[in-house]
Design a protein around this motif. Structure first.
Motif, PDB file in Angstrom:
ATOM      1  N   VAL A 188     -11.084  10.909  33.072  1.00 46.25           N
ATOM      2  CA  VAL A 188     -11.483  11.160  31.680  1.00 46.25           C
ATOM      3  C   VAL A 188     -11.695  12.659  31.485  1.00 46.25           C
ATOM      4  CG1 VAL A 188     -13.163  10.681  29.869  1.00 46.25           C
ATOM      5  CG2 VAL A 188     -12.588   8.902  31.549  1.00 46.25           C
ATOM      6  N   VAL A 189     -10.933  13.227  30.563  1.00 44.83           N
ATOM      7  CA  VAL A 189     -11.061  14.644  30.222  1.00 44.83           C
ATOM      8  C   VAL A 189     -11.604  14.753  28.799  1.00 44.83           C
ATOM      9  CG1 VAL A 189      -9.884  16.853  29.952  1.00 44.83           C
ATOM     10  CG2 VAL A 189      -9.125  15.246  31.723  1.00 44.83           C
ATOM     11  N   SER A 297     -24.820  19.768  22.601  1.00 41.62           N
ATOM     12  CA  SER A 297     -24.897  18.314  22.446  1.00 41.62           C
ATOM     13  C   SER A 297     -23.597  17.656  22.879  1.00 41.62           C
ATOM     14  CB  SER A 297     -25.207  17.957  20.984  1.00 41.62           C
ATOM     15  OG  SER A 297     -26.509  18.376  20.613  1.00 41.62           O
ATOM     16  N   SER A 298     -22.473  18.289  22.573  1.00 42.15           N
ATOM     17  CA  SER A 298     -21.166  17.741  22.940  1.00 42.15           C
ATOM     18  C   SER A 298     -20.992  17.690  24.454  1.00 42.15           C
ATOM     19  CB  SER A 298     -20.050  18.596  22.320  1.00 42.15           C
ATOM     20  OG  SER A 298     -20.124  18.586  20.920  1.00 42.15           O
ATOM     21  N   ILE A 299     -21.421  18.744  25.117  1.00 36.71           N
ATOM     22  CA  ILE A 299     -21.326  18.794  26.587  1.00 36.71           C
ATOM     23  C   ILE A 299     -22.153  17.673  27.200  1.00 36.71           C
ATOM     24  CG2 ILE A 299     -21.960  20.148  28.620  1.00 36.71           C
ATOM     25  CD1 ILE A 299     -21.325  22.667  26.885  1.00 36.71           C
ATOM     26  N   ARG A 300     -23.366  17.513  26.717  1.00 36.02           N
ATOM     27  CA  ARG A 300     -24.244  16.480  27.270  1.00 36.02           C
ATOM     28  C   ARG A 300     -23.698  15.079  26.982  1.00 36.02           C
ATOM     29  NH1 ARG A 300     -29.000  18.628  29.014  1.00 36.02           N
ATOM     30  NH2 ARG A 300     -29.608  20.686  28.235  1.00 36.02           N
ATOM     31  N   TYR A 301     -23.117  14.902  25.803  1.00 41.78           N
ATOM     32  CA  TYR A 301     -22.536  13.601  25.471  1.00 41.78           C
ATOM     33  C   TYR A 301     -21.377  13.277  26.412  1.00 41.78           C
ATOM     34  CZ  TYR A 301     -19.677  10.131  23.030  1.00 41.78           C
ATOM     35  OH  TYR A 301     -18.918   9.025  22.730  1.00 41.78           O
ATOM     36  N   ALA A 302     -20.485  14.239  26.601  1.00 43.39           N
ATOM     37  CA  ALA A 302     -19.309  14.013  27.438  1.00 43.39           C
ATOM     38  C   ALA A 302     -19.699  13.657  28.865  1.00 43.39           C
ATOM     39  CB  ALA A 302     -18.421  15.255  27.430  1.00 43.39           C
ATOM     40  N   VAL A 303     -20.693  14.349  29.392  1.00 45.76           N
ATOM     41  CA  VAL A 303     -21.154  14.051  30.757  1.00 45.76           C
ATOM     42  C   VAL A 303     -21.758  12.650  30.809  1.00 45.76           C
ATOM     43  CG1 VAL A 303     -22.782  14.718  32.561  1.00 45.76           C
ATOM     44  CG2 VAL A 303     -21.514  16.484  31.325  1.00 45.76           C
ATOM     45  N   LYS A 304     -22.575  12.338  29.822  1.00 51.62           N
ATOM     46  CA  LYS A 304     -23.222  11.020  29.793  1.00 51.62           C
ATOM     47  C   LYS A 304     -22.211   9.894  29.717  1.00 51.62           C
ATOM     48  CE  LYS A 304     -26.629   8.344  27.117  1.00 51.62           C
ATOM     49  NZ  LYS A 304     -27.581   8.132  28.223  1.00 51.62           N
ATOM     50  N   MET A 305     -21.112  10.126  28.996  1.00 49.41           N
ATOM     51  CA  MET A 305     -20.126   9.074  28.780  1.00 49.41           C
ATOM     52  C   MET A 305     -19.050   9.021  29.862  1.00 49.41           C
ATOM     53  SD  MET A 305     -21.514   7.642  26.332  1.00 49.41           S
ATOM     54  CE  MET A 305     -20.275   6.355  26.097  1.00 49.41           C
ATOM     55  N   ARG A 308     -15.086  13.514  33.582  1.00 51.35           N
ATOM     56  CA  ARG A 308     -15.132  14.242  34.858  1.00 51.35           C
ATOM     57  C   ARG A 308     -14.678  15.681  34.692  1.00 51.35           C
ATOM     58  NH1 ARG A 308     -18.798  12.311  36.663  1.00 51.35           N
ATOM     59  NH2 ARG A 308     -18.392  13.393  38.627  1.00 51.35           N
ATOM     60  N   ILE A 309     -13.981  15.952  33.604  1.00 53.58           N
ATOM     61  CA  ILE A 309     -13.521  17.305  33.305  1.00 53.58           C
ATOM     62  C   ILE A 309     -13.849  17.602  31.839  1.00 53.58           C
ATOM     63  CG2 ILE A 309     -11.540  18.875  33.218  1.00 53.58           C
ATOM     64  CD1 ILE A 309     -10.158  17.063  35.270  1.00 53.58           C
ATOM     65  N   LEU A 310     -14.397  18.792  31.574  1.00 54.13           N
ATOM     66  CA  LEU A 310     -14.703  19.209  30.209  1.00 54.13           C
ATOM     67  C   LEU A 310     -13.849  20.424  29.861  1.00 54.13           C
ATOM     68  CD1 LEU A 310     -18.633  19.096  30.258  1.00 54.13           C
ATOM     69  CD2 LEU A 310     -17.013  17.198  30.038  1.00 54.13           C
ATOM     70  N   ASN A 311     -13.029  20.293  28.830  1.00 58.94           N
ATOM     71  CA  ASN A 311     -12.214  21.421  28.391  1.00 58.94           C
ATOM     72  C   ASN A 311     -12.898  22.117  27.217  1.00 58.94           C
ATOM     73  OD1 ASN A 311      -9.354  22.741  28.555  1.00 58.94           O
ATOM     74  ND2 ASN A 311      -9.759  22.436  26.389  1.00 58.94           N
ATOM     75  N   ASN A 312     -13.131  23.423  27.372  1.00 59.35           N
ATOM     76  CA  ASN A 312     -13.847  24.208  26.363  1.00 59.35           C
ATOM     77  C   ASN A 312     -13.036  25.444  26.003  1.00 59.35           C
ATOM     78  OD1 ASN A 312     -16.787  22.873  26.469  1.00 59.35           O
ATOM     79  ND2 ASN A 312     -15.971  23.017  28.552  1.00 59.35           N
ATOM     80  N   SER A 313     -12.130  25.292  25.056  1.00 58.23           N
ATOM     81  CA  SER A 313     -11.267  26.401  24.646  1.00 58.23           C
ATOM     82  C   SER A 313     -11.861  27.097  23.431  1.00 58.23           C
ATOM     83  CB  SER A 313      -9.853  25.890  24.353  1.00 58.23           C
ATOM     84  OG  SER A 313      -9.259  25.369  25.516  1.00 58.23           O
ATOM     85  N   GLY A 334     -21.365  16.961  39.097  1.00 52.16           N
ATOM     86  CA  GLY A 334     -20.036  16.898  39.691  1.00 52.16           C
ATOM     87  C   GLY A 334     -18.906  17.009  38.689  1.00 52.16           C
ATOM     88  N   VAL A 335     -19.215  17.539  37.494  1.00 53.18           N
ATOM     89  CA  VAL A 335     -18.210  17.655  36.432  1.00 53.18           C
ATOM     90  C   VAL A 335     -17.555  19.035  36.497  1.00 53.18           C
ATOM     91  CG1 VAL A 335     -17.859  17.694  33.935  1.00 53.18           C
ATOM     92  CG2 VAL A 335     -19.408  16.015  34.958  1.00 53.18           C
TER      93      VAL A 335
END
Length: 358
Positions: A188-189, A297-305, A308-313, A334-335
């Motif tokens: 999940v990205v 808030s978006s970062i925390r939501y993505a980790v909670k859900m 495994r990878i967060l793209n921040n452009s 571990g993200v």
């Protein structure tokens, strides 16, 4: 208040054409310089004495002081969007549930108990700084995404035209494809951006779905998975505070296409590095701009859900302790936190987080 501002102020005092209006403005600046000097110790005491000597040598000192007492400083009426860190969760909840003069649009940050964003009048900020319940107040930074043409109009994309895709060639993705590595829907990205176009034929096959809110539970107006959000079937929109994370600007979809536009689809569209992947749209920018509090808030939501990878452009100027804390918590979980390098061709020799050993 830096020394450059102070020197500029001194030059204005020496101007032979100074008007009474400018003198009144200089009077306000004088008191502000003293205030900042006392708080941050950033102005030389000799400079302060020089300013004081000038004012006390003026014949119209009485008029200036009277003018200051009768006038108001315009900036006090302005509001600033800030992020507040409280020392305890109960204190943060109490603040969020109160109606305070000069404070509006209070919004607790998702996934945390001590951080709150709000619009606050500047004079109120100074008062809150002395509250024993508050640990920190920082400016809520406005971040931006680089404007890009709608990637759906790009001529490059299909497997037959992969030589036109600069990123695909630089990453040598075709070599991985030839060996059978084409991605997995289990990965999940999260695309933390302007959203993702749900209906785009290259992206729809890889769109992430929240199983806790889908099927018979979809759009039922309930928080079925207990994450505090209602009907977040395909991610969340922290701008409108709804489950509609569809892209209305194009940047998030562009990034999503690079990451995971479906491969070997019947259309002559684009191909992402991963033919198969789960793309989680988390929207926090509107028209390519968004507040740092919503990014957090978006970062925390993505980790909670489960991303495994967060793209921040996206990017901006200024440091945020709240943002750093969210990034570090993602790292501890571990993200993989991926950020943009920019679109300006600039040379950035400093490598963040890397310690050089001689």
């Amino acid at each position: 208040m830096n020394l450059g501002v102070t020197k500029g102020f001194l030059r204005s005092l020496q101007s032979a054409n100074a008007t009474e209006e400018n003198t009144a403005k200089n009077s306000i600046n004088f008191f502000m310089i003293i205030l900042y000097a006392n708080k941050f110790h950033c102005v030389n005491h000799l400079v302060i004495l020089r300013i004081v000597k000038y004012f006390f040598s003026m014949k119209k000192l009485t008029r200036i002081i009277l003018g200051l007492l009768l006038s108001t400083t315009p900036t006090w009426a302005q509001s600033e969007k800030v992020i507040i860190q409280f020392k305890s969760a109960p204190a943060a909840r109490h603040f969020a549930n109160r109606s305070l003069p000069g404070v509006s649009a209070i919004q607790p940050l998702y996934g945390t108990q001590k951080w709150v964003a709000a619009w606050i009048e500047e004079k109120k900020i100074w008062a809150l700084l002395h509250s024993p319940e508050i640990e920190l107040i920082e400016k809520d930074i406005l971040y931006t995404a680089e404007s890009t043409r709608d990637f759906t109009d790009s001529a490059a994309g299909s497997l037959s035209r992969q030589n036109e895709l600069w990123g695909i060639q630089k990453t040598r993705a075709p070599d991985a494809w030839k060996s059978g590595i084409t991605g997995s829907p289990e990965v999940v990205v999260a695309v933390i951006d302007t959203g993702i176009n749900w209906n785009h034929p290259d992206l729809a096959p890889n769109l992430w779905t929240n199983l806790g809110e889908s099927g018979t539970r979809a759009n039922n107006g309930k928080d079925d998975d207990g994450n505090g959000l209602i009907d977040d079937i395909h991610g969340w929109d922290f701008v409108t505070k709804t489950g509609d994370s569809d892209d209305d600007w194009g940047h998030g979809s562009h990034c999503a296409g690079t990451i995971g536009a479906a491969g070997k689809n019947p259309l002559d569209g684009i191909t992402g590095v991963n033919w198969k992947v789960s793309l989680m749209p988390v929207r926090w920018m509107k028209d390519g701009k968004g507040w740092g509090s919503d990014a957090i808030s978006s970062i925390r939501y993505a980790v909670k859900m489960g991303a495994r990878i967060l793209n921040n452009s996206w990017g901006g100027i200024g440091y945020s302790k709240a943002l750093e804390e969210a990034v570090r918590e993602a790292e501890a979980a571990g993200v993989l936190f991926v950020v943009s390098a920019g679109n300006h061709g600039s040379n950035c020799p400093v490598r963040a987080g890397v310690t050089e050993k001689g």
